[in-house]
Design an enzyme around this catalytic site. Sequence first.
Site, PDB file in Angstrom:
ATOM      1  N   GLU A   1       0.829  -1.208   0.000  1.00  0.00           N
ATOM      2  CA  GLU A   1       0.000   0.000   0.000  1.00  0.00           C
ATOM      3  C   GLU A   1       0.864   1.259   0.000  1.00  0.00           C
ATOM      4  O   GLU A   1       0.610   2.212  -0.742  1.00  0.00           O
ATOM      5  CB  GLU A   1      -0.922   0.003   1.226  1.00  0.00           C
ATOM      6  CG  GLU A   1      -1.812   1.239   1.311  1.00  0.00           C
ATOM      7  CD  GLU A   1      -2.464   1.389   2.673  1.00  0.00           C
ATOM      8  OE1 GLU A   1      -3.502   2.060   2.752  1.00  0.00           O
ATOM      9  OE2 GLU A   1      -1.928   0.839   3.655  1.00  0.00           O
TER      10      GLU A   1
ATOM     11  N   LYS B   1      21.394 -11.995 -10.801  1.00  0.00           N
ATOM     12  CA  LYS B   1      21.560 -13.160  -9.917  1.00  0.00           C
ATOM     13  C   LYS B   1      21.065 -14.448 -10.574  1.00  0.00           C
ATOM     14  O   LYS B   1      21.310 -15.544 -10.068  1.00  0.00           O
ATOM     15  CB  LYS B   1      20.822 -12.936  -8.599  1.00  0.00           C
ATOM     16  CG  LYS B   1      21.323 -11.750  -7.776  1.00  0.00           C
ATOM     17  CD  LYS B   1      20.555 -11.626  -6.471  1.00  0.00           C
ATOM     18  CE  LYS B   1      20.985 -10.391  -5.687  1.00  0.00           C
ATOM     19  NZ  LYS B   1      20.500  -9.133  -6.309  1.00  0.00           N
TER      20      LYS B   1
END
Length: 224
Positions: free
Chosen positions: A4, A99
């Site tokens: 939020e 990664k």
Amino acid sequence: EISEFSLFSITQEIKEIHPSIDIESIIADIKDVEKCDAIMKKFSPDIIYHAAAYKHVPILEDENNIKVSIENNFLGTVELAKLAIKHQVPKFVFVSTDKAVRPSNIMGASKRMAEIYMQILSASSDSTMISSVRFGNVIDSSGSVIPIFRKQIKSGGPVTVTHPEMVRYFMTIGEAAYLVIMASIIAKKTGVFLLKMGDPVKIFDLAKRMIALSGNEYKSIGNK
């Protein structure tokens, strides 16, 4: 966006730059297939930039979090891409990570799995072009090591580095956003796109440099 606060922040930032723009801010989880389906049906997007991921490596390595990281980073990505195909979204851009190259942790492995599946899905679709874009550490993003180091220095240390030989590529938030958008524009076929990020930086050297710039002195504590 599932957060939020992040959704509010980006909405306010866009409104400050473009006051007249019409923005729909929706709280949603990519694993909520029904809601994501309804969103795509309502808005019929021309392009989807999918960057949702759990990305803090040490947290995801914890055995309690492995399952949820796979569910979000891999399964969530798969379901979202399938919905894009269902609703014939012309372009779907999956934001991956450096990664994912020879992954040595759950974060990288989950992203690499998603990259491979994106290629499989794209090959089966005539309406949606799915591409993956890899880049490194985005400075001051929620997954960046720099805010962590800054907080550790401010609190008096210690500043911890997982491994002295670990290297990362760095770019600003603006550079990352620009390159992802450019990659989606120039991409003519599916695949994994690697963004030019300059030279890699040793995390250990970065930590020492930040300590020095803060007016402190680096001192080794055992192997840390």
